[in-house]
Design an enzyme around this catalytic site. Structure first.
Site, short mmCIF file in Angstrom:
data_model
loop_
_atom_site.label_atom_id
_atom_site.label_comp_id
_atom_site.label_asym_id
_atom_site.label_seq_id
_atom_site.Cartn_x
_atom_site.Cartn_y
_atom_site.Cartn_z
N GLN A 196 -1.28 -38.27 -3.14
CA GLN A 196 -1.62 -39.71 -2.75
C GLN A 196 -2.96 -40.02 -2.37
O GLN A 196 -3.71 -40.79 -2.97
CB GLN A 196 -0.85 -40.14 -1.73
CG GLN A 196 0.67 -39.95 -1.68
CD GLN A 196 1.25 -40.40 -0.34
OE1 GLN A 196 0.85 -41.16 0.49
NE2 GLN A 196 2.33 -39.65 -0.27
N CYS A 392 -16.82 -4.51 -29.33
CA CYS A 392 -18.37 -4.72 -29.29
C CYS A 392 -18.97 -3.60 -28.38
O CYS A 392 -19.47 -2.61 -29.10
CB CYS A 392 -18.53 -6.05 -28.46
SG CYS A 392 -20.22 -6.63 -28.95
N HIS A 523 -16.00 -9.32 -31.83
CA HIS A 523 -14.85 -9.61 -30.78
C HIS A 523 -13.66 -10.24 -31.50
O HIS A 523 -13.46 -11.40 -31.30
CB HIS A 523 -15.45 -10.63 -29.62
CG HIS A 523 -16.30 -10.10 -28.84
ND1 HIS A 523 -16.11 -9.30 -27.72
CD2 HIS A 523 -17.82 -10.13 -28.71
CE1 HIS A 523 -17.21 -9.08 -26.97
NE2 HIS A 523 -18.27 -9.52 -27.88
N GLU A 525 -11.03 -10.53 -30.18
CA GLU A 525 -9.96 -11.08 -29.50
C GLU A 525 -9.96 -12.59 -29.57
O GLU A 525 -9.24 -13.55 -29.25
CB GLU A 525 -10.33 -10.62 -27.91
CG GLU A 525 -11.48 -11.08 -27.47
CD GLU A 525 -12.45 -9.86 -27.52
OE1 GLU A 525 -12.29 -9.04 -28.47
OE2 GLU A 525 -13.48 -9.70 -26.54
N1 GLN Z 1 -24.39 -4.90 -24.67
C1 GLN Z 1 -24.14 -5.03 -25.85
C2 GLN Z 1 -25.03 -5.87 -27.15
O1 GLN Z 1 -25.81 -6.76 -26.42
C3 GLN Z 1 -22.68 -5.51 -26.45
C4 GLN Z 1 -22.39 -6.82 -26.00
C5 GLN Z 1 -20.81 -6.93 -26.10
O2 GLN Z 1 -20.19 -6.17 -25.97
N2 GLN Z 1 -20.56 -8.37 -26.14
O3 GLN Z 1 -25.30 -5.51 -28.27
#
Ligand code: GLN
Length: 552
Positions: A196, A392, A523, A525
């Site tokens: 509220q 990465c 990446h 993901e």
């Molecule tokens: N540190 C690494 C780079 O800068 C990997 C970066 C990461 O894993 N996103 O290339």
């Protein structure tokens, strides 16, 4: 061009943060899409950082990268996953962006001698950006989540902009308050007062919510719905019960039960374009999340895992979700164990302990702490046939491990850790060096989607089932071309490269040598979706299942 009568929905938080405003926004977005509307989500973050790239993920959650390369808040990831969209730069707005633009425009005499005050110049810039995002997307409904909670000083300008937008477009703007109803343990009763108060506060900004999403540990009973309705000036039907759930993917289904789609559309003067039940594919997916019983044990090895009370699940949100999607489609349920790689270095944990896992992931990261422990874990995975997936940094360190232990380049390293190494197998790209020299950390990485070509007959190309891919990046360093031949001679396969062949995008060992040993410079993901799991995560999970089967 934005259609006339374009509609806007603002999602605002009440009482406290962390109650799932982002997922609520994503769920409503999905439902409206299923009802036949083009919807574009927008996230507004009221901080002064221009983007999320400079923020520590262990404090603020994952930095989610768009195709364009913009570094954003993790909520953008939820929108993409729930709504199956690739969001654009225009779909993310921070206070930093808005103020920077207005101040730079003022310095360039862009306001024709006027005194530039927050109202209306900041608020106009906010509404201009919201409208521009709608134009860019060609959607018919924009759903805008305003970060923070009602009463914060930081988001006041955005609430003011929202109020003005409703004034300009009467009938086309709807406000949803996602609020929280605590159940104090001593009382055992759901309390409506904080909600509220949140509504009253919102009223003082000139905004009346049309719909109230009542987050609580338990479902809302009719009595409380009616009470909230009277006190908060909404109809009882427009009070949506949003109890805690096992999985965030249940939320669209729960909202649909309370008919949130029709309620939202009605508040905007619209009607569903689709008759009958919605969310059928989503329902199938949710069924799988509940019925996947095969247990997989995955170790995630990294350096960030020792800082105490932050939420690891937030810092690696997309990785976790990507593992889930690929597991569910294969009838498996992955439980992730976070292993602090430093514990291998200090001897607190034996490297042998990794043997109990069905697979090992090394996710992205920066800096040197715990790195030797990570490299040892990768070696263990490689030598013992444990499926390994490097994301990465996890790819770069797999290359370092291979260079040291297979090629025999003693103390090979990435120059991120040892700039003086004799064998800089991972090194900084010359164009990034220039940016860094200027002290320009924000946006100084290789960011966003880049194309890559896959080598025929490799693990990667079999997994993707195509020859050309596009994936999102966020890094400064690359595989150093000087060492590629040596590593290839010893059996490492660079199965994905940039179209000009200069940059190594995927490194792997052939299936004949290892069940699954693959790392990506990008990446993956960020592109995994519940209804479209990522092919590399799926291949990794398939290998984990297969290897687990052999152990029995
Ligand atoms: N540190 C690494 C780079 O800068 C990997 C970066 C990461 O894993 N996103 O290339």
């Amino acid at each position: 061009m934005r259609k006339k009568n374009h509609k806007y929905i603002f999602v605002i938080g009440g009482v406290m943060s962390g109650v799932g405003k982002g997922v609520a926004t994503a769920s409503i977005g999905r439902i409206l899409q299923e009802k036949g509307f083009g919807v574009n989500p927008i996230k507004v973050d009221p901080y002064l950082n221009v983007d999320a790239g400079t923020m520590n993920p262990t404090e603020h959650g994952e930095v989610f990268v768009l195709n364009s390369g913009l570094e954003t808040d993790q909520d953008m990831g939820n929108y993409e996953r729930f709504m199956e969209l690739d969001l654009k730069t225009e779909d993310y707005i921070t206070s930093g962006m808005v103020y920077k633009y207005v101040i730079e425009k003022e310095r360039a005499l862009g306001y024709g001698g006027k005194c530039v005050e927050a109202i209306p110049y900041i608020t106009n810039e906010i509404t201009r950006r919201i409208e521009r995002a709608a134009d860019m997307n060609g959607s018919s409904i924009s759903i805008i989540e305003i970060g923070g909670t009602v009463g914060d000083y930081q988001n006041m300008m955005f609430l003011e902009a929202a109020r003005v937008l409703r004034l300009r477009h009467p009938g086309d703007v709807s406000f949803i308050l996602v609020s929280y109803l605590p159940i104090p343990s001593k009382l055992g009763e759901m309390k409506t007062k904080p909600t509220q108060t949140a509504v009253h506060m919102l009223n003082s900004y000139g905004i009346q919510p049309d719909i109230l999403i009542a987050r609580s540990a338990l479902p809302l009973d009719q009595k409380r719905k009616e009470k909230i309705a009277i006190w908060c000036n909404v109809t009882p039907d427009n009070v949506i019960s949003a109890p805690d759930v096992d999985s965030i993917y249940d939320i669209p289904l729960n909202f649909d039960k309370d008919k949130i789609g029709s309620i939202v559309l009605k508040s905007l003067g619209l009607e569903s374009k689709k008759k009958g039940a919605i969310l059928s594919e989503w329902r199938q997916f949710v069924k799988k999340t509940k019925n996947s019983s095969k247990e997989l044990k995955i170790a995630v090895v990294g350096k960030y895992f020792d800082t105490g009370d932050f939420m690891l699940s937030d810092a690696y949100l997309s990785v976790i979700e990507a593992v889930k999607f690929s597991s569910y489609t294969q009838g498996a349920h992955a439980s992730l164990t976070w292993i602090n790689s430093k514990e291998f270095e200090t001897g607190k944990l034996k490297i042998e302990s990794l043997r109990e896992y069905d697979g090992i992931i090394v996710p992205g990261g920066f800096g040197s702490s715990g790195i030797e422990g990570v490299i040892e874990s990768i070696r263990f995975a490689r030598e013992n046939g444990i499926p390994y997936f490097g994301l990465c940094y996890g790819m770069q360190l797999a290359v370092v491990e291979f260079a040291r232990n297979v090629v025999g380049l003693k103390d090979a390293n990435t120059t991120e850790i040892n700039p003086k190494t004799k064998y800089p197998v991972i090194d900084i790209m010359s164009d990034q060096k220039v940016l860094l020299a200027e002290g320009n950390y924000g946006g100084s990485m290789r960011l966003g989607a880049y194309p890559a070509n896959l080598k025929k007959g490799t693990v990667a190309s079999t997994a993707y089932g195509k020859a050309k891919i596009s994936e999102r990046h966020r890094h400064r360093y690359e595989v150093n071309p000087e060492f590629i031949m040596q590593m290839e001679e010893q059996g490492l396969v660079f199965s994905g490269t940039s179209p000009d062949g200069r940059l190594m995008e995927i490194a792997e060992l052939p299936e004949t040598v290892h069940p699954f040993f693959l790392g990506t410079q990008f990446h993956p993901e960020f592109l995994a979706r519940p209804l479209a799991p990522h092919p590399l995560f799926s291949a990794f999970i398939a290998a984990c299942i297969k290897e687990q089967g052999k152990k029995k």
